[in-house]
Each structure stands twice: as C-alpha cells, then as structure tokens.
Design a protein around this motif. Structure first.
Motif, PDB file in Angstrom:
ATOM      1  N   VAL A  46       4.447  16.237   2.170  1.00  0.00           N
ATOM      2  CA  VAL A  46       5.666  16.477   1.394  1.00  0.00           C
ATOM      3  C   VAL A  46       6.001  15.225   0.599  1.00  0.00           C
ATOM      4  CG1 VAL A  46       8.110  17.102   1.549  1.00  0.00           C
ATOM      5  CG2 VAL A  46       6.466  18.073   3.168  1.00  0.00           C
ATOM      6  N   ASP A  47       6.435  15.390  -0.666  1.00  0.00           N
ATOM      7  CA  ASP A  47       6.791  14.233  -1.474  1.00  0.00           C
ATOM      8  C   ASP A  47       8.258  13.854  -1.289  1.00  0.00           C
ATOM      9  OD1 ASP A  47       8.304  16.030  -2.942  1.00  0.00           O
ATOM     10  OD2 ASP A  47       6.906  16.146  -4.608  1.00  0.00           O
ATOM     11  N   LYS A  48       8.734  12.861  -2.070  1.00  0.00           N
ATOM     12  CA  LYS A  48      10.102  12.368  -1.925  1.00  0.00           C
ATOM     13  C   LYS A  48      11.143  13.452  -2.161  1.00  0.00           C
ATOM     14  CE  LYS A  48       9.502   7.482  -3.076  1.00  0.00           C
ATOM     15  NZ  LYS A  48       9.855   6.406  -4.030  1.00  0.00           N
ATOM     16  N   ALA A  49      10.810  14.378  -3.048  1.00  0.00           N
ATOM     17  CA  ALA A  49      11.758  15.434  -3.391  1.00  0.00           C
ATOM     18  C   ALA A  49      11.743  16.578  -2.378  1.00  0.00           C
ATOM     19  CB  ALA A  49      11.460  15.976  -4.783  1.00  0.00           C
ATOM     20  N   GLY A  50      10.907  16.453  -1.343  1.00  0.00           N
ATOM     21  CA  GLY A  50      10.823  17.510  -0.339  1.00  0.00           C
ATOM     22  C   GLY A  50       9.909  18.648  -0.740  1.00  0.00           C
ATOM     23  N   GLN A  51       9.123  18.448  -1.817  1.00  0.00           N
ATOM     24  CA  GLN A  51       8.224  19.495  -2.288  1.00  0.00           C
ATOM     25  C   GLN A  51       6.901  19.441  -1.531  1.00  0.00           C
ATOM     26  OE1 GLN A  51       7.475  19.379  -6.494  1.00  0.00           O
ATOM     27  NE2 GLN A  51       5.950  21.013  -6.437  1.00  0.00           N
ATOM     28  N   LEU A  52       6.432  20.600  -1.087  1.00  0.00           N
ATOM     29  CA  LEU A  52       5.161  20.672  -0.361  1.00  0.00           C
ATOM     30  C   LEU A  52       4.010  20.416  -1.324  1.00  0.00           C
ATOM     31  CD1 LEU A  52       3.653  21.343   2.292  1.00  0.00           C
ATOM     32  CD2 LEU A  52       3.612  23.724   1.546  1.00  0.00           C
ATOM     33  N   PRO A  63      -5.373   9.820  -2.369  1.00  0.00           N
ATOM     34  CA  PRO A  63      -5.301  10.282  -3.760  1.00  0.00           C
ATOM     35  C   PRO A  63      -3.934  10.845  -4.136  1.00  0.00           C
ATOM     36  CG  PRO A  63      -7.328  11.039  -2.719  1.00  0.00           C
ATOM     37  CD  PRO A  63      -6.479  10.463  -1.638  1.00  0.00           C
ATOM     38  N   LEU A  64      -3.289  11.535  -3.202  1.00  0.00           N
ATOM     39  CA  LEU A  64      -1.981  12.110  -3.499  1.00  0.00           C
ATOM     40  C   LEU A  64      -0.946  11.020  -3.755  1.00  0.00           C
ATOM     41  CD1 LEU A  64      -0.003  14.457  -3.747  1.00  0.00           C
ATOM     42  CD2 LEU A  64       0.245  14.432  -1.245  1.00  0.00           C
ATOM     43  N   SER A  65      -0.946   9.975  -2.943  1.00  0.00           N
ATOM     44  CA  SER A  65       0.025   8.888  -3.133  1.00  0.00           C
ATOM     45  C   SER A  65      -0.202   8.193  -4.474  1.00  0.00           C
ATOM     46  CB  SER A  65      -0.063   7.881  -1.984  1.00  0.00           C
ATOM     47  OG  SER A  65      -1.336   7.262  -1.953  1.00  0.00           O
ATOM     48  N   ARG A  66      -1.472   8.022  -4.861  1.00  0.00           N
ATOM     49  CA  ARG A  66      -1.761   7.401  -6.171  1.00  0.00           C
ATOM     50  C   ARG A  66      -1.295   8.307  -7.310  1.00  0.00           C
ATOM     51  NH1 ARG A  66      -6.386   5.762  -3.222  1.00  0.00           N
ATOM     52  NH2 ARG A  66      -7.599   7.567  -3.929  1.00  0.00           N
ATOM     53  N   GLN A  67      -1.504   9.616  -7.147  1.00  0.00           N
ATOM     54  CA  GLN A  67      -1.068  10.568  -8.163  1.00  0.00           C
ATOM     55  C   GLN A  67       0.449  10.555  -8.325  1.00  0.00           C
ATOM     56  OE1 GLN A  67      -2.211  14.631  -7.324  1.00  0.00           O
ATOM     57  NE2 GLN A  67      -0.600  15.448  -8.634  1.00  0.00           N
ATOM     58  N   ALA A 112       2.485   8.089  -7.513  1.00  0.00           N
ATOM     59  CA  ALA A 112       2.905   6.802  -8.066  1.00  0.00           C
ATOM     60  C   ALA A 112       2.702   6.778  -9.580  1.00  0.00           C
ATOM     61  CB  ALA A 112       2.121   5.672  -7.404  1.00  0.00           C
ATOM     62  N   GLU A 113       1.584   7.336 -10.050  1.00  0.00           N
ATOM     63  CA  GLU A 113       1.325   7.375 -11.488  1.00  0.00           C
ATOM     64  C   GLU A 113       2.320   8.275 -12.206  1.00  0.00           C
ATOM     65  OE1 GLU A 113      -0.461   6.501 -15.074  1.00  0.00           O
ATOM     66  OE2 GLU A 113      -0.663   5.549 -13.107  1.00  0.00           O
ATOM     67  N   SER A 114       2.648   9.407 -11.605  1.00  0.00           N
ATOM     68  CA  SER A 114       3.639  10.306 -12.193  1.00  0.00           C
ATOM     69  C   SER A 114       5.003   9.637 -12.288  1.00  0.00           C
ATOM     70  CB  SER A 114       3.745  11.593 -11.361  1.00  0.00           C
ATOM     71  OG  SER A 114       2.526  12.294 -11.358  1.00  0.00           O
ATOM     72  N   ALA A 115       5.365   8.871 -11.253  1.00  0.00           N
ATOM     73  CA  ALA A 115       6.652   8.165 -11.264  1.00  0.00           C
ATOM     74  C   ALA A 115       6.682   7.108 -12.369  1.00  0.00           C
ATOM     75  CB  ALA A 115       6.903   7.526  -9.904  1.00  0.00           C
ATOM     76  N   ARG A 116       5.556   6.385 -12.550  1.00  0.00           N
ATOM     77  CA  ARG A 116       5.498   5.357 -13.605  1.00  0.00           C
ATOM     78  C   ARG A 116       5.633   6.000 -14.991  1.00  0.00           C
ATOM     79  NH1 ARG A 116       1.694   2.785 -10.133  1.00  0.00           N
ATOM     80  NH2 ARG A 116      -0.030   3.938 -11.084  1.00  0.00           N
ATOM     81  N   LYS A 117       4.969   7.124 -15.202  1.00  0.00           N
ATOM     82  CA  LYS A 117       5.040   7.800 -16.497  1.00  0.00           C
ATOM     83  C   LYS A 117       6.453   8.312 -16.767  1.00  0.00           C
ATOM     84  CE  LYS A 117       0.194   9.244 -16.821  1.00  0.00           C
ATOM     85  NZ  LYS A 117      -0.737  10.404 -16.854  1.00  0.00           N
ATOM     86  N   ALA A 118       7.101   8.834 -15.729  1.00  0.00           N
ATOM     87  CA  ALA A 118       8.469   9.327 -15.890  1.00  0.00           C
ATOM     88  C   ALA A 118       9.410   8.186 -16.257  1.00  0.00           C
ATOM     89  CB  ALA A 118       8.928  10.016 -14.605  1.00  0.00           C
ATOM     90  N   GLY A 133       0.826  -1.205   0.000  1.00  0.00           N
ATOM     91  CA  GLY A 133       0.000   0.000   0.000  1.00  0.00           C
ATOM     92  C   GLY A 133       0.861   1.257   0.000  1.00  0.00           C
ATOM     93  N   PRO A 134       0.232   2.430   0.119  1.00  0.00           N
ATOM     94  CA  PRO A 134       0.985   3.684   0.122  1.00  0.00           C
ATOM     95  C   PRO A 134       2.036   3.711   1.225  1.00  0.00           C
ATOM     96  CG  PRO A 134      -1.377   4.098  -0.038  1.00  0.00           C
ATOM     97  CD  PRO A 134      -1.220   2.649   0.242  1.00  0.00           C
ATOM     98  N   ALA A 135       3.232   4.166   0.878  1.00  0.00           N
ATOM     99  CA  ALA A 135       4.311   4.287   1.864  1.00  0.00           C
ATOM    100  C   ALA A 135       4.253   5.698   2.455  1.00  0.00           C
ATOM    101  CB  ALA A 135       5.656   4.030   1.209  1.00  0.00           C
ATOM    102  N   VAL A 136       3.881   5.776   3.716  1.00  0.00           N
ATOM    103  CA  VAL A 136       3.661   7.081   4.358  1.00  0.00           C
ATOM    104  C   VAL A 136       4.518   7.182   5.614  1.00  0.00           C
ATOM    105  CG1 VAL A 136       1.964   8.622   5.411  1.00  0.00           C
ATOM    106  CG2 VAL A 136       1.298   7.148   3.491  1.00  0.00           C
ATOM    107  N   LEU A 137       5.243   8.264   5.713  1.00  0.00           N
ATOM    108  CA  LEU A 137       6.025   8.562   6.916  1.00  0.00           C
ATOM    109  C   LEU A 137       5.248   9.584   7.731  1.00  0.00           C
ATOM    110  CD1 LEU A 137       8.677   8.155   8.489  1.00  0.00           C
ATOM    111  CD2 LEU A 137       9.606  10.095   7.216  1.00  0.00           C
ATOM    112  N   LEU A 138       4.798   9.184   8.910  1.00  0.00           N
ATOM    113  CA  LEU A 138       4.001  10.057   9.770  1.00  0.00           C
ATOM    114  C   LEU A 138       4.897  10.764  10.770  1.00  0.00           C
ATOM    115  CD1 LEU A 138       1.284  11.117  10.806  1.00  0.00           C
ATOM    116  CD2 LEU A 138       1.068   9.019  12.166  1.00  0.00           C
ATOM    117  N   GLY A 139       5.005  12.063  10.630  1.00  0.00           N
ATOM    118  CA  GLY A 139       5.794  12.823  11.572  1.00  0.00           C
ATOM    119  C   GLY A 139       6.838  13.694  10.905  1.00  0.00           C
ATOM    120  N   PRO A 140       7.518  14.499  11.677  1.00  0.00           N
ATOM    121  CA  PRO A 140       7.345  14.590  13.129  1.00  0.00           C
ATOM    122  C   PRO A 140       5.973  15.123  13.532  1.00  0.00           C
ATOM    123  CG  PRO A 140       8.732  16.366  12.330  1.00  0.00           C
ATOM    124  CD  PRO A 140       8.517  15.460  11.167  1.00  0.00           C
ATOM    125  N   ILE A 141       5.469  14.610  14.661  1.00  0.00           N
ATOM    126  CA  ILE A 141       4.218  15.089  15.239  1.00  0.00           C
ATOM    127  C   ILE A 141       4.568  15.964  16.435  1.00  0.00           C
ATOM    128  CG2 ILE A 141       2.046  14.447  16.328  1.00  0.00           C
ATOM    129  CD1 ILE A 141       2.194  11.789  14.880  1.00  0.00           C
TER     130      ILE A 141
END
Length: 232
Positions: A144-150, A190-194, A196-202, A45-53
């Motif tokens: 935030v995504d992998k690239a650190g973009q908000l 929805p963001l994680s799916r978006q 993932a789809e962008s990564a596949r297309k790239a 499933g989606p890989a999500v890092l929760l935190g820092p909280i």
C-alpha cells in the motif's frame, strides 16, 4: 529383623537414585534462523513499514507442531519455541527485508511518526512441517502506498525439504521466511523507486505551474458619482 530393615532401606535408596538418573532431560528450545542478511548501509533507502504481520492462530502454540501424513497436527512435547513464534517471525522478516533493500528505514508496524513510502501487510496462514512432511509456508502480502492505495498483492506457497529432525525442520522453516522476504523485496524495491519518481515529477509540475501562474494585481478604477472614488 534389623538386617531386613537395613536391606529395605538400601533398596529404597537405590531405587530413588535410579529414578533421579532416569529423570527427563531439559526440553530443547528452538528459534528460526534469520540467516546472514547484510547490514543496511543506506540511511536514505526505501522507507518501508512492515506489518501488521498476522500469523495463523494455530501457530500460537509453545511446542513445535508436527504435520502428519494425514494432514493432522501434533504438538511435539520434546521441542518448544524459545519465546513467542510471532515475535521470532517479525524479527526474521525485518532483518531480511532491510538487508535485501539495503535500507535502514525499515520499521515494524505500528511505528509512530514513521513516514513510509510503502507499507507491506502480511498474512501467514501456514508455517509448519513434520518428520516426513516438508516445511511449507503459505502467505499473502499487500503493498500500500502513502495514500492508502493498493499497489500490489500476491499469494505465495513455498516449500523446503529437510532431514526429519526437529532442528532441521526449524532450519527449513527459517529458510522459507528468508525466501519470502526475498520475493517481497523484489517487488517493494522497484515499487518504491517508481513512487519516489512519481512524487518528484509531481513536485516539479507544481513548481512549474506556480512560476507560470500570472500574478493578479488589482487595478484601481475611478468611479465617478459626483465625487471621484477609487474601487479595487
């Protein structure tokens, strides 16, 4: 004289016994309820890092805080948290988020070696209630995504009514955290799916470009300068 002394001794013994009977009962300990989140079934499933909280500093008290009608806060001497409230909040949000996303790949920050599609940073600025005041949660999250973009940010204020007792106040605060996790999951999914789809297309574009790129093989050309020398 002996009778008087005996009477005094009996009186003292009785008072001590009465004092023991009137000793204060143990202080109740409370924990926030994580509800009944579904056990995640997806290992991919989606890989999500929760935190820092981050939890507001005033919530570091051992005792439950009671919000008064004038907005002030009083520590309830007859009700304490069972352990650190911050750790309890982390656990509730982690379990709720993993269940709602149906993903085993949800981890609390810091998680060394964990590659997340989305990092959910959270700042809880208020989480309290009072005998006559509803439970209120105020927070802000940032995705935030992998690239650190908000990718998304949200300010929320949630409220839950209760019956006034300490136990029901704790229940209401737990419900607020569950609702917060639900709102976060509705955005993260929805963001994680978006992403993932962008990564596949790239990856597909990169693979296509590699196949279409003409190979450049150097051609030997003779250079005549008295002797025949080949240059590449």
């Amino acid at each position: 004289m002996t009778l008087v002394r005996v009477s005094r001794l009996l009186l003292l013994t009785g008072l001590l016994g009465l004092g023991g009977c009137m000793s204060k009962a143990p202080t109740p300990l409370y924990q926030l309820d994580s509800g009944s989140p579904a056990i995640p079934q997806k290992a991919n499933g989606p890989a999500v890092l929760l935190g820092p909280i981050q939890l507001a500093e005033y919530l570091s008290q051992d005792n439950l805080l009671q919000r008064q009608a004038d907005g002030s806060l009083l520590a309830d001497r007859d009700a304490r948290w069972a352990g650190r409230l911050s750790a309890n909040v982390d656990d509730v949000l982690l379990r709720q988020l993993a269940g709602r996303l149906n993903s085993q790949r949800v981890a609390l920050a810091p998680a060394i070696g964990f590659s997340a599609d989305v990092q959910a940073q959270l700042n809880i600025t208020r989480l309290d209630s009072g005998p006559t005041q509803p439970a209120v949660l105020e927070a802000q999250w940032r995705l935030v995504d992998k690239a650190g973009q908000l990718r998304d940010t949200r300010l929320v204020r949630l409220q839950e009514e209760h019956q006034g007792s300490a136990a029901d106040q704790v229940r209401a605060q737990g419900v607020l955290l569950q609702r917060l996790a639900g709102e976060m999951a509705e955005t993260i999914g929805p963001l994680s799916r978006q992403l993932a789809e962008s990564a596949r297309k790239a990856e597909a574009r990169a693979a296509t470009a590699t196949k279409e790129k003409p190979s450049r093989i150097p051609v030997a050309e003779p250079v005549r300068n008295g002797a025949e020398v080949f240059r590449f």
